[in-house]
Design a protein around this motif. Structure first.
Motif, PDB file in Angstrom:
ATOM      1  N   THR A  58       0.849  -1.184   0.000  1.00  0.00           N
ATOM      2  CA  THR A  58       0.000   0.000   0.000  1.00  0.00           C
ATOM      3  C   THR A  58       0.887   1.237   0.000  1.00  0.00           C
ATOM      4  O   THR A  58       2.086   1.153   0.345  1.00  0.00           O
ATOM      5  N   ASP A 122      -0.643  11.170   3.460  1.00  0.00           N
ATOM      6  CA  ASP A 122      -1.262   9.865   3.218  1.00  0.00           C
ATOM      7  C   ASP A 122      -2.229   9.513   4.332  1.00  0.00           C
ATOM      8  O   ASP A 122      -3.363   9.059   4.080  1.00  0.00           O
ATOM      9  N   ALA A 126      -6.327   9.147   4.142  1.00  0.00           N
ATOM     10  CA  ALA A 126      -6.906   7.851   4.521  1.00  0.00           C
ATOM     11  C   ALA A 126      -7.957   7.986   5.609  1.00  0.00           C
ATOM     12  O   ALA A 126      -8.967   7.269   5.600  1.00  0.00           O
ATOM     13  N   ARG A 132     -12.153   9.038  -1.050  1.00  0.00           N
ATOM     14  CA  ARG A 132     -11.349   9.631  -2.121  1.00  0.00           C
ATOM     15  C   ARG A 132      -9.915   9.117  -2.114  1.00  0.00           C
ATOM     16  O   ARG A 132      -9.109   9.497  -2.973  1.00  0.00           O
ATOM     17  N   TYR A 133      -9.590   8.257  -1.169  1.00  0.00           N
ATOM     18  CA  TYR A 133      -8.211   7.776  -1.035  1.00  0.00           C
ATOM     19  C   TYR A 133      -7.699   7.102  -2.312  1.00  0.00           C
ATOM     20  O   TYR A 133      -6.572   7.394  -2.751  1.00  0.00           O
ATOM     21  N   PRO A 134      -8.466   6.194  -2.946  1.00  0.00           N
ATOM     22  CA  PRO A 134      -7.956   5.554  -4.180  1.00  0.00           C
ATOM     23  C   PRO A 134      -7.669   6.551  -5.303  1.00  0.00           C
ATOM     24  O   PRO A 134      -6.823   6.288  -6.169  1.00  0.00           O
ATOM     25  N   VAL A 135      -8.366   7.696  -5.292  1.00  0.00           N
ATOM     26  CA  VAL A 135      -8.157   8.703  -6.326  1.00  0.00           C
ATOM     27  C   VAL A 135      -6.971   9.598  -5.986  1.00  0.00           C
ATOM     28  O   VAL A 135      -6.099   9.860  -6.829  1.00  0.00           O
ATOM     29  N   MET A 137      -4.546   9.026  -3.764  1.00  0.00           N
ATOM     30  CA  MET A 137      -3.300   8.279  -3.582  1.00  0.00           C
ATOM     31  C   MET A 137      -3.268   7.106  -4.562  1.00  0.00           C
ATOM     32  O   MET A 137      -3.387   5.936  -4.185  1.00  0.00           O
ATOM     33  N   ARG A 138      -3.122   7.409  -5.828  1.00  0.00           N
ATOM     34  CA  ARG A 138      -3.037   6.365  -6.849  1.00  0.00           C
ATOM     35  C   ARG A 138      -1.740   5.574  -6.678  1.00  0.00           C
ATOM     36  O   ARG A 138      -0.873   5.935  -5.883  1.00  0.00           O
ATOM     37  N   ASP A 139      -1.604   4.527  -7.468  1.00  0.00           N
ATOM     38  CA  ASP A 139      -0.429   3.661  -7.345  1.00  0.00           C
ATOM     39  C   ASP A 139       0.876   4.415  -7.559  1.00  0.00           C
ATOM     40  O   ASP A 139       1.889   4.124  -6.927  1.00  0.00           O
ATOM     41  N   SER A 141       1.320   7.688  -7.052  1.00  0.00           N
ATOM     42  CA  SER A 141       1.462   8.877  -6.196  1.00  0.00           C
ATOM     43  C   SER A 141       2.552   8.687  -5.152  1.00  0.00           C
ATOM     44  O   SER A 141       3.403   9.573  -4.959  1.00  0.00           O
ATOM     45  N   SER A 142       2.539   7.542  -4.474  1.00  0.00           N
ATOM     46  CA  SER A 142       3.545   7.304  -3.445  1.00  0.00           C
ATOM     47  C   SER A 142       4.938   7.213  -4.054  1.00  0.00           C
ATOM     48  O   SER A 142       5.919   7.670  -3.457  1.00  0.00           O
TER      49      SER A 142
END
Length: 313
Positions: A58, A122, A126, A132-135, A137-139, A141-142
């Motif tokens: 994650t 983050d 969360a 809205r977290y999946p939007v 903090m996309r894959d 983004s981190s």
């Protein structure tokens, strides 16, 4: 000036170390050696768990793995030299070795400041905006946050290392510190460094005050959201936020106090005491506070133990 620069480039520095008396040195050496081994083990385990357990794939744990890697590099940049000096009785460090310590230390300190701010964002998304977290903090983004922390930290370090090592050191070569740190080195310079110190102050605003303010605002928003939760979840979240803020204050507080004061206000004993917090103690506490108090991490540890040890019986 050319003579001073040639003298600077050809001479070694002397690190006076952390403690003076032999009895105190033996106790401090044992403590620091234990902390070093503990820090390397904790952070290496955190990186291993993050890569091995799919439940930890994650954004939060990805950022935590980078924090662990930074902490490993940071304490390894300083403590092994302290241990080698104690065992050999020699306190000298070459100009190149001192420059490398400065460069890596500033890279990791600056990068970690930005990374901690990214981690607080983050957690803010969360907890305060879970839908809205999946939007937000996309894959990728981190990954961009981690890469940005490393890149900006490196660029900042290149600038400051170049300037700090360019000053002529024409007085004593003895650095009253346990590693090569810019404020301690500036005291050895025989030229006016006030303009450079103003640049350090500007960097302090960018890397210290702004990220610390962002973290504080994030946790205030998190706490306001937590107070609306049920009592059980509220108590757990309050405990987690409290521990996080204690570690953040232990890191940023001494760091700000060291790098954002004029050179005339620095004392060797105070600088060494403050540096212990952001170079030795917080790398040890980070995996405990951010990771090993989390049930997902504890479950990952249990799974690895079962897969690697219990299955062999």
């Amino acid at each position: 000036m050319m003579g001073h620069e040639n003298h600077t480039l050809s001479s070694d520095f002397i690190l006076l170390g952390l403690f003076s008396s032999s009895h105190t040195s033996l106790v401090s050496f044992s403590f620091i050696f234990f902390i070093f081994i503990m820090t390397i083990t904790e952070n290496a385990l955190m990186i291993l768990l993050t890569h091995r357990d799919s439940r930890l794939h994650t954004p939060m744990y990805f950022l935590l793995s980078h924090l662990s890697f930074m902490d490993i590099l940071h304490i390894s940049n300083i403590v092994p030299k302290m241990i080698a000096d104690y065992l050999s009785g020699s306190r000298t460090i070459s100009f190149a070795g001192c420059g490398f310590q400065v460069f890596l230390s500033l890279t990791l300190l600056g990068g970690e400041c930005l990374l901690l701010a990214a981690m607080s964002y983050d957690r803010y998304v969360a907890i305060c905006h879970p839908l809205r977290y999946p939007v937000l903090m996309r894959d990728n983004s981190s990954g961009l946050m981690a890469a940005g922390s490393w890149l900006v930290g490196i660029l900042n370090s290149i600038v400051h290392t170049s300037f700090a090592l360019h000053f002529p050191f024409c007085h004593s070569r003895a650095i009253d510190h346990f590693f090569c740190e810019v404020p301690a080195m500036l005291k050895l310079s025989c030229v006016d460094t006030s303009r450079y110190e103003r640049g350090v102050y500007v960097s302090g605003i960018i890397f210290l005050l702004i990220p610390f303010s962002m973290i504080s605002v994030s946790y205030v928003q998190i706490l306001l959201t937590v107070f609306q939760m049920q009592s059980g979840a509220r108590q757990k979240s309050l405990s987690t936020c409290s521990f996080h803020m204690v570690v953040v204050i232990m890191y940023y507080g001494p760091f700000i106090f060291t790098y954002m004061r004029p050179r005339s206000y620095h004392t060797p004993g105070q600088d060494k005491f403050l540096a212990i917090f952001y170079t030795i103690l917080t790398p040890t506490l980070n995996p405990i506070i951010y990771s090993f108090r989390n049930k997902d991490v504890l479950m990952a540890v249990k799974n690895i133990l079962q897969n690697n040890f219990l299955s062999k019986k």
